[in-house]
Structures are given as C-alpha cells and as structure tokens.
Design a protein around this motif. Structure first.
Motif, PDB file in Angstrom:
ATOM      1  N   TYR A 244       0.788  -1.236   0.000  1.00  0.00           N
ATOM      2  CA  TYR A 244       0.000   0.000   0.000  1.00  0.00           C
ATOM      3  C   TYR A 244       0.820   1.286   0.000  1.00  0.00           C
ATOM      4  O   TYR A 244       0.268   2.362  -0.201  1.00  0.00           O
ATOM      5  N   ALA A 245       2.125   1.194   0.226  1.00  0.00           N
ATOM      6  CA  ALA A 245       2.948   2.407   0.243  1.00  0.00           C
ATOM      7  C   ALA A 245       3.974   2.421  -0.886  1.00  0.00           C
ATOM      8  O   ALA A 245       4.884   3.237  -0.874  1.00  0.00           O
ATOM      9  N   ALA A 246       3.847   1.514  -1.837  1.00  0.00           N
ATOM     10  CA  ALA A 246       4.804   1.454  -2.948  1.00  0.00           C
ATOM     11  C   ALA A 246       4.787   2.780  -3.717  1.00  0.00           C
ATOM     12  O   ALA A 246       3.752   3.417  -3.867  1.00  0.00           O
ATOM     13  N   LYS A 247       5.959   3.189  -4.169  1.00  0.00           N
ATOM     14  CA  LYS A 247       6.103   4.421  -4.963  1.00  0.00           C
ATOM     15  C   LYS A 247       6.739   4.075  -6.297  1.00  0.00           C
ATOM     16  O   LYS A 247       7.851   3.555  -6.306  1.00  0.00           O
ATOM     17  N   PRO A 248       6.105   4.320  -7.415  1.00  0.00           N
ATOM     18  CA  PRO A 248       4.726   4.783  -7.543  1.00  0.00           C
ATOM     19  C   PRO A 248       3.753   3.708  -7.055  1.00  0.00           C
ATOM     20  O   PRO A 248       4.121   2.541  -6.957  1.00  0.00           O
ATOM     21  N   PRO A 249       2.518   4.109  -6.779  1.00  0.00           N
ATOM     22  CA  PRO A 249       1.549   3.157  -6.225  1.00  0.00           C
ATOM     23  C   PRO A 249       1.244   2.008  -7.187  1.00  0.00           C
ATOM     24  O   PRO A 249       1.223   2.185  -8.409  1.00  0.00           O
ATOM     25  N   ILE A 250       0.980   0.852  -6.606  1.00  0.00           N
ATOM     26  CA  ILE A 250       0.469  -0.278  -7.390  1.00  0.00           C
ATOM     27  C   ILE A 250      -0.963   0.069  -7.785  1.00  0.00           C
ATOM     28  O   ILE A 250      -1.712   0.678  -7.016  1.00  0.00           O
ATOM     29  N   ASN A 251      -1.366  -0.305  -8.964  1.00  0.00           N
ATOM     30  CA  ASN A 251      -2.703  -0.018  -9.460  1.00  0.00           C
ATOM     31  C   ASN A 251      -3.754  -0.474  -8.451  1.00  0.00           C
ATOM     32  O   ASN A 251      -3.784  -1.641  -8.048  1.00  0.00           O
TER      33      ASN A 251
ATOM     34  N   ALA B 148      -7.156  -4.284  -5.399  1.00  0.00           N
ATOM     35  CA  ALA B 148      -8.493  -4.613  -4.897  1.00  0.00           C
ATOM     36  C   ALA B 148      -8.876  -6.034  -5.300  1.00  0.00           C
ATOM     37  O   ALA B 148      -9.358  -6.818  -4.468  1.00  0.00           O
ATOM     38  N   ARG B 149      -8.637  -6.373  -6.559  1.00  0.00           N
ATOM     39  CA  ARG B 149      -8.953  -7.729  -7.009  1.00  0.00           C
ATOM     40  C   ARG B 149      -8.066  -8.757  -6.316  1.00  0.00           C
ATOM     41  O   ARG B 149      -8.538  -9.808  -5.884  1.00  0.00           O
TER      42      ARG B 149
ATOM     43  N   LEU C  86     -10.644  -6.818  -1.822  1.00  0.00           N
ATOM     44  CA  LEU C  86     -11.136  -5.639  -1.127  1.00  0.00           C
ATOM     45  C   LEU C  86     -11.813  -4.715  -2.123  1.00  0.00           C
ATOM     46  O   LEU C  86     -11.550  -4.768  -3.326  1.00  0.00           O
ATOM     47  N   ASP C  87     -12.647  -3.842  -1.610  1.00  0.00           N
ATOM     48  CA  ASP C  87     -13.244  -2.797  -2.411  1.00  0.00           C
ATOM     49  C   ASP C  87     -12.146  -1.822  -2.859  1.00  0.00           C
ATOM     50  O   ASP C  87     -11.239  -1.519  -2.085  1.00  0.00           O
ATOM     51  N   GLU C  88     -12.202  -1.324  -4.086  1.00  0.00           N
ATOM     52  CA  GLU C  88     -11.157  -0.430  -4.588  1.00  0.00           C
ATOM     53  C   GLU C  88     -11.045   0.842  -3.759  1.00  0.00           C
ATOM     54  O   GLU C  88      -9.943   1.354  -3.550  1.00  0.00           O
TER      55      GLU C  88
ATOM     56  N   GLN D 219      -3.839   3.257   0.627  1.00  0.00           N
ATOM     57  CA  GLN D 219      -2.680   3.833  -0.054  1.00  0.00           C
ATOM     58  C   GLN D 219      -2.372   5.255   0.417  1.00  0.00           C
ATOM     59  O   GLN D 219      -1.303   5.773   0.130  1.00  0.00           O
ATOM     60  N   THR D 220      -3.274   5.872   1.177  1.00  0.00           N
ATOM     61  CA  THR D 220      -3.036   7.218   1.695  1.00  0.00           C
ATOM     62  C   THR D 220      -2.445   7.191   3.112  1.00  0.00           C
ATOM     63  O   THR D 220      -2.051   8.241   3.619  1.00  0.00           O
ATOM     64  N   LYS D 221      -2.402   6.030   3.751  1.00  0.00           N
ATOM     65  CA  LYS D 221      -1.957   5.922   5.139  1.00  0.00           C
ATOM     66  C   LYS D 221      -0.448   5.949   5.253  1.00  0.00           C
ATOM     67  O   LYS D 221       0.258   5.588   4.331  1.00  0.00           O
TER      68      LYS D 221
END
Length: 160
Positions: free
Chosen positions: A128-135, A140-141, A145-147, A154-156
C-alpha cells in the motif's frame, strides 16, 4: 557498539529498536550477522514481514510476545506461540512472520539474523505504500477488497 540499551521513540506501531549492522558497527562487515534489540509498548507489534535472505532467532529479555510464521503455498499454515522472558523462537528464512507484545507492560526482545543484509519487507508497506503506487484496481482484485478501501489504505502512513 554501545547504546543498544537506548532505543529512540516508539513508532506508530508501538515499537522502538536499535540495530547493530555494518553501518553502525563496521566490524560486522563480511561476518554474515545483524543484531536487533527491540522494545514493544503495550499492544506494540511489528507488521507481518519477511527477511528474504536470512532466518531470525528472537529471544525475549522482558515481558511476553506472541510470534508466528506462515508456511508457503499451498498450505499457508500459521504456527504461533507466546514467548515469555527467557524463551526463543526461530523464523525460517523467507517466511511471513509476526511479532506482537502480549504483556501488560513493555516487552524487550533481541534478534539475530544470519545475514549482514537480510532484507526487511513489511507486507502492508510493500502493498500500500509502494512508490509509484500499485494499481488500486489490481490490488483490490488481488486482496478481495473494495477499490475505495485500497485507495484509502494507499493514503496511510506505513512503517517505512
């Protein structure tokens, strides 16, 4: 090395630690060792993580911690145990493992890893903190989890 008894402030996970490694203790270079002393506040924990290049031997100096690891595909069996002062546990190389304080007060552990560069891959961070973010749609898939939940995660702030 001095100062292993003086870790810094607790992080967001309720953990503070001091590491003896090549940068902090040059005599360890080429010795295949890393040493960590950790203090865990009440309810403090290390997020699920992996060391891809080392096994880890953890010893409890004070308090009590619950430790565990998950075997690999296809079983994903979780082995866990509560360790008290004087107990030790081995985490096999490359397996997801967990450490959490279950004492009423703080717990203190030491860990020895059999590599000077064991790697520390914290699973929540890597996802969840990868830079750049994972799609986020992919995550979610993959995690069922819900997208919007993934986008929120990803904001935490994470461990690193």
């Amino acid at each position: 090395m001095t100062g292993l008894d003086r870790p810094g402030p607790f992080n967001a996970y309720g953990v503070t630690f001091v590491v003896a490694s090549v940068p902090t203790m040059p005599g360890l270079n080429t010795q295949g060792q890393l040493f960590l002393r950790a203090e865990l506040a009440p309810n403090g924990y290390f997020p699920p993580h992996i060391h891809p290049r080392a096994s880890e031997l953890t010893y409890v100096m004070e308090g009590a911690v619950e430790v565990g690891f998950v075997t690999s595909f296809p079983d994903y069996k979780y082995y866990s145990k509560v360790l008290n002062k004087g107990d030790a546990f081995i985490f096999p190389v490359g397996l997801v493992h967990t450490v959490q304080n279950v004492a009423r007060g703080k717990s203190v552990t030491t860990s020895s890893l059999n590599s000077q560069n064991p790697g520390f891959i914290f699973l929540p961070d890597s996802l969840y903190a990868a830079k750049p973010p994972i799609n986020s749609s992919y995550l979610a898939r993959a995690s069922k989890l819900d997208e919007n939940t993934v986008k929120y995660l990803q904001t935490k702030m994470w461990f690193g």
